[in-house]
Design an enzyme around this catalytic site. Structure first.
Site, PDB file in Angstrom:
ATOM      1  N   GLY A  85      -2.165  37.497  32.104  1.00  0.00           N
ATOM      2  CA  GLY A  85      -3.187  36.666  31.486  1.00  0.00           C
ATOM      3  C   GLY A  85      -3.907  35.781  32.478  1.00  0.00           C
ATOM      4  O   GLY A  85      -5.087  35.459  32.297  1.00  0.00           O
ATOM      5  N   ARG A  90       8.128  41.220  31.336  1.00  0.00           N
ATOM      6  CA  ARG A  90       9.285  40.465  31.823  1.00  0.00           C
ATOM      7  C   ARG A  90       9.476  40.630  33.330  1.00  0.00           C
ATOM      8  O   ARG A  90      10.018  39.755  33.994  1.00  0.00           O
ATOM      9  CB  ARG A  90      10.554  40.897  31.086  1.00  0.00           C
ATOM     10  CG  ARG A  90      10.698  40.316  29.687  1.00  0.00           C
ATOM     11  CD  ARG A  90      12.075  40.582  29.134  1.00  0.00           C
ATOM     12  NE  ARG A  90      12.335  39.805  27.929  1.00  0.00           N
ATOM     13  CZ  ARG A  90      13.544  39.616  27.414  1.00  0.00           C
ATOM     14  NH1 ARG A  90      14.597  40.141  28.021  1.00  0.00           N
ATOM     15  NH2 ARG A  90      13.698  38.914  26.323  1.00  0.00           N
ATOM     16  N   LYS A 124      11.573  26.901  49.454  1.00  0.00           N
ATOM     17  CA  LYS A 124      12.537  27.046  50.553  1.00  0.00           C
ATOM     18  C   LYS A 124      11.804  27.281  51.869  1.00  0.00           C
ATOM     19  O   LYS A 124      12.191  26.742  52.913  1.00  0.00           O
ATOM     20  CB  LYS A 124      13.491  28.203  50.264  1.00  0.00           C
ATOM     21  CG  LYS A 124      14.455  28.484  51.410  1.00  0.00           C
ATOM     22  CD  LYS A 124      15.434  29.595  51.075  1.00  0.00           C
ATOM     23  CE  LYS A 124      16.384  29.842  52.252  1.00  0.00           C
ATOM     24  NZ  LYS A 124      17.413  30.856  51.944  1.00  0.00           N
ATOM     25  N   HIS A 167      17.282 -10.645  25.506  1.00  0.00           N
ATOM     26  CA  HIS A 167      18.318 -10.135  26.390  1.00  0.00           C
ATOM     27  C   HIS A 167      19.161  -9.055  25.703  1.00  0.00           C
ATOM     28  O   HIS A 167      20.394  -9.082  25.733  1.00  0.00           O
ATOM     29  CB  HIS A 167      19.203 -11.267  26.906  1.00  0.00           C
ATOM     30  CG  HIS A 167      18.456 -12.275  27.721  1.00  0.00           C
ATOM     31  ND1 HIS A 167      17.690 -11.926  28.819  1.00  0.00           N
ATOM     32  CD2 HIS A 167      18.324 -13.618  27.603  1.00  0.00           C
ATOM     33  CE1 HIS A 167      17.130 -13.001  29.334  1.00  0.00           C
ATOM     34  NE2 HIS A 167      17.487 -14.050  28.607  1.00  0.00           N
ATOM     35  N   GLY A 183       9.970 -16.456  24.066  1.00  0.00           N
ATOM     36  CA  GLY A 183       9.930 -15.426  25.098  1.00  0.00           C
ATOM     37  C   GLY A 183      10.618 -14.140  24.692  1.00  0.00           C
ATOM     38  O   GLY A 183      10.989 -13.325  25.550  1.00  0.00           O
ATOM     39  N   GLU A 211       6.905 -12.295  24.451  1.00  0.00           N
ATOM     40  CA  GLU A 211       6.645 -11.367  25.554  1.00  0.00           C
ATOM     41  C   GLU A 211       5.998 -10.071  25.077  1.00  0.00           C
ATOM     42  O   GLU A 211       5.025  -9.589  25.658  1.00  0.00           O
ATOM     43  CB  GLU A 211       7.965 -11.020  26.271  1.00  0.00           C
ATOM     44  CG  GLU A 211       8.531 -12.128  27.118  1.00  0.00           C
ATOM     45  CD  GLU A 211       7.930 -12.165  28.514  1.00  0.00           C
ATOM     46  OE1 GLU A 211       7.009 -11.374  28.795  1.00  0.00           O
ATOM     47  OE2 GLU A 211       8.379 -12.996  29.317  1.00  0.00           O
ATOM     48  N   ARG A 240      36.994 -12.809  19.389  1.00  0.00           N
ATOM     49  CA  ARG A 240      36.213 -12.598  18.166  1.00  0.00           C
ATOM     50  C   ARG A 240      36.069 -13.896  17.363  1.00  0.00           C
ATOM     51  O   ARG A 240      35.021 -14.155  16.773  1.00  0.00           O
ATOM     52  CB  ARG A 240      36.853 -11.506  17.305  1.00  0.00           C
ATOM     53  CG  ARG A 240      35.994 -11.085  16.122  1.00  0.00           C
ATOM     54  CD  ARG A 240      36.404  -9.716  15.607  1.00  0.00           C
ATOM     55  NE  ARG A 240      36.209  -8.699  16.627  1.00  0.00           N
ATOM     56  CZ  ARG A 240      35.048  -8.086  16.870  1.00  0.00           C
ATOM     57  NH1 ARG A 240      33.985  -8.394  16.151  1.00  0.00           N
ATOM     58  NH2 ARG A 240      34.955  -7.169  17.803  1.00  0.00           N
ATOM     59  N   PHE A 288      37.516  -4.794  13.832  1.00  0.00           N
ATOM     60  CA  PHE A 288      38.403  -5.500  12.908  1.00  0.00           C
ATOM     61  C   PHE A 288      38.658  -6.932  13.347  1.00  0.00           C
ATOM     62  O   PHE A 288      38.574  -7.275  14.523  1.00  0.00           O
ATOM     63  CB  PHE A 288      39.717  -4.748  12.708  1.00  0.00           C
ATOM     64  CG  PHE A 288      40.573  -4.577  13.942  1.00  0.00           C
ATOM     65  CD1 PHE A 288      41.164  -5.664  14.579  1.00  0.00           C
ATOM     66  CD2 PHE A 288      40.838  -3.305  14.441  1.00  0.00           C
ATOM     67  CE1 PHE A 288      41.977  -5.502  15.687  1.00  0.00           C
ATOM     68  CE2 PHE A 288      41.651  -3.125  15.552  1.00  0.00           C
ATOM     69  CZ  PHE A 288      42.217  -4.229  16.181  1.00  0.00           C
TER      70      PHE A 288
END
Length: 544
Positions: free
Chosen positions: A55, A83, A156, A297, A326, A349, A459, A493
């Site tokens: 093509g 192919r 190469k 953040h 910000g 921002e 926690r 948990f």
């Protein structure tokens, strides 16, 4: 000199990095015909002989330009429905022969193989075939074999052959030819060789990763990650770190690929925070209202769902006005002027939304430095993508999709069941908690965050931090901490009863957590004693 790959091919006194090789013959075989005719016309003007296939040759011929079919040149027809076209010694000999090697030149002469000085190849559109949802057979047929083989051969042998793997480089090629009397320098050929090897590597990675997904292998023996350079960044997380953004080629809506309507260039941290905001707001959004989140953040400092967009922003902002300064603001629906007017009252921002109306654009244009991004749509939180994270000697890969949790998925473990409002707010807090750095605690009321404790080693300290945040904002806004019906979510948990006791002291009446601690019974008793309703999800959502 021995370390320079072009040194032995240079003439005495010539800069070996230049080592100009005239382009007399080019082989061109492309799937993407963009700029093809213009390139060939320029090469023809320089007297370059053009070889081509299928093509590509037809397109060149249709433009009224001379071209020789590779099949005529090799004296072997294209077979297997195209192919096999270029897998032939006449092609690869012409690409791989070293022009300063007498043995190689003797072989070319003995077999009547002319050298090829320029290879222009882009590959079958495998990636776009997959992206378009092509079936298995269609995707397999779009795996290029001859193209990568030629690109690798020419790259190469870059001391003598120039390799062009992408249409976007045609302009640089013609400029190079103009600057060097129709030749290419070693420096340019080496640069283009690297591009060619990177292209074939990315192509093979796409094929390999697609086959792994299609075969149902989530973590194959070898995992290849590739990206295309999208833009340089001023610096990384800190000014002394160099940085760039690479696009992974997916169509997933994202911050760095969004359309920027105004503002300064995105920074490294803007992209990270914006991504966190977009992913969270996509999860909070639902029919019949508007979601807004504010990120600082990489952690949420506020999130809300309301019937109006401006109200959603105000509720998110009132969770932590100090941290919102910000910050990065994301909406799940088209940004309107009323919400924009609320946003510009504080320094922001980045603002992110699927789209922006004219009124909002006019309002935000008064903040020249504010970055305004349009993503077109929202990412699918359950799209099944994987997350990769680099460590010192490798990288980690994991599924990223959250586990959907609804009322029917919960195990109510206390004597008192949650009220409808408590249930609504627990599930809202649970969604937000998945996006907060562990240890994560989120207080919520009326589908808005009221206090967030993030990234604490203990926690119970995260509970105390969330409570302090809620109390502090109540003092700043003059509004009382919402009681009763303050819900709390924990991403993992609660290991001890002290977390429940701290929550009760802050006015929490309902807790959602994964469960699974050895002291679950102790934690449940503490909740019952405080009149708190508690639900177990059975799912943990650490975010490190």
């Amino acid at each position: 000199m021995a370390n320079n790959p072009g040194a032995e091919a240079s003439t005495s006194g010539e800069d070996p990095r230049r080592n100009v090789v005239p382009v007399r013959r080019a082989l061109i075989s492309v799937s993407d015909k963009t700029g093809l005719v213009e390139l060939v016309r320029d090469l023809a003007r320089r007297g370059v002989e053009i070889l081509s296939t299928g093509g590509t040759a037809r397109s060149i011929r249709d433009a009224g330009l001379d071209v020789q079919d590779v099949s005529a040149w090799t004296r072997f027809p294209e077979i297997l429905d195209g192919r096999v076209k270029t897998l032939h010694p006449a092609v690869h000999g012409g690409l791989l022969a070293e022009r300063d090697n007498a043995g190689h030149l003797g072989s070319l002469k003995a077999h009547g193989i002319p050298g090829i000085d320029l290879l222009v190849v882009n590959l079958y559109p495998f990636e776009s075939s997959v992206e378009a949802g092509g079936d298995f057979a269609a995707c397999i047929e779009n795996i290029d074999i001859g193209g990568p083989a030629m690109l690798r051969a020419a790259a190469k042998n870059h001391r003598f052959v120039c390799t062009i793997a992408e249409p976007g480089d045609y302009g640089r090629l013609t400029a190079e030819l103009d600057a060097n009397d129709g030749g290419t320098t070693l420096a340019m050929r080496l640069e283009f060789a690297q591009i060619a090897f990177a292209r074939t590597a990315a192509y093979d990675a796409a094929v390999s990763n697609w086959m792994a997904r299609f075969s149902g292998v989530p973590f194959p023996r070898r995992k290849v990650v590739s990206g295309r350079f999208a833009r340089p960044l001023a610096y990384g997380e800190n000014p002394h770190q160099r940085a760039a953004f690479y696009n992974d080629g997916s169509s997933r809506p994202g911050i760095a690929s969004a359309h920027q309507l105004q503002g300064k260039d995105l920074s490294y941290n803007n992209i990270l925070d914006g991504d966190a905001a977009l992913n969270l707001v996509a999860e909070l959004g639902t029919e019949g209202g508007h979601a807004c989140v504010i990120i600082k953040h990489a952690n949420p400092c506020g999130g809300a769902f309301r019937s109006s967009q401006a109200a959603a922003y105000e509720a998110a902002f009132d969770c932590d006005r100090t941290s919102a300064f910000g910050g990065i603001v994301a909406f799940d629906t088209e940004l309107t002027d009323s919400a924009a007017r609320a946003v510009v009252r504080t320094f922001t921002e980045v603002v992110v939304a699927p789209s922006v109306d004219d009124g909002a654009r006019a309002v935000l244009s008064s903040r020249k430095g504010l970055r305004l991004l349009v993503t077109g749509s929202l990412p699918d939180p359950a799209d099944g993508r994987q997350m990769w994270r680099q460590v010192g000697d490798g990288f980690l890969a994991q599924d990223s999709g959250p586990v959907a949790v609804g009322p029917d998925d919960l195990d109510i473990v206390t004597g008192r069941a949650p009220s409808p409002q408590e249930m609504q707010d627990m599930l809202f807090a649970w969604k937000v908690a998945r996006h907060v750095a562990s240890n994560a605690i989120v207080f919520a009321f009326d589908r808005s965050t009221a206090g967030i404790g993030a990234g604490q080693m203990s926690r119970v300290d995260s509970v105390r931090l969330a409570a302090w945040k809620a109390e502090d904002m109540a003092r700043i806004t003059g509004a009382p901490v919402p009681r009763p019906w303050l819900a709390m979510a924990s991403d993992a948990f609660l290991p001890f009863a002290d977390g429940v006791e701290a929550a009760a002291g802050a006015g929490v009446t309902a807790i959602i957590q994964p469960g699974g601690s050895r002291r679950d019974e102790e934690v449940i008793r503490a909740a019952d004693a405080a009149g708190i309703s508690m639900a177990f999800t059975g799912v943990r959502h650490f975010r490190h």
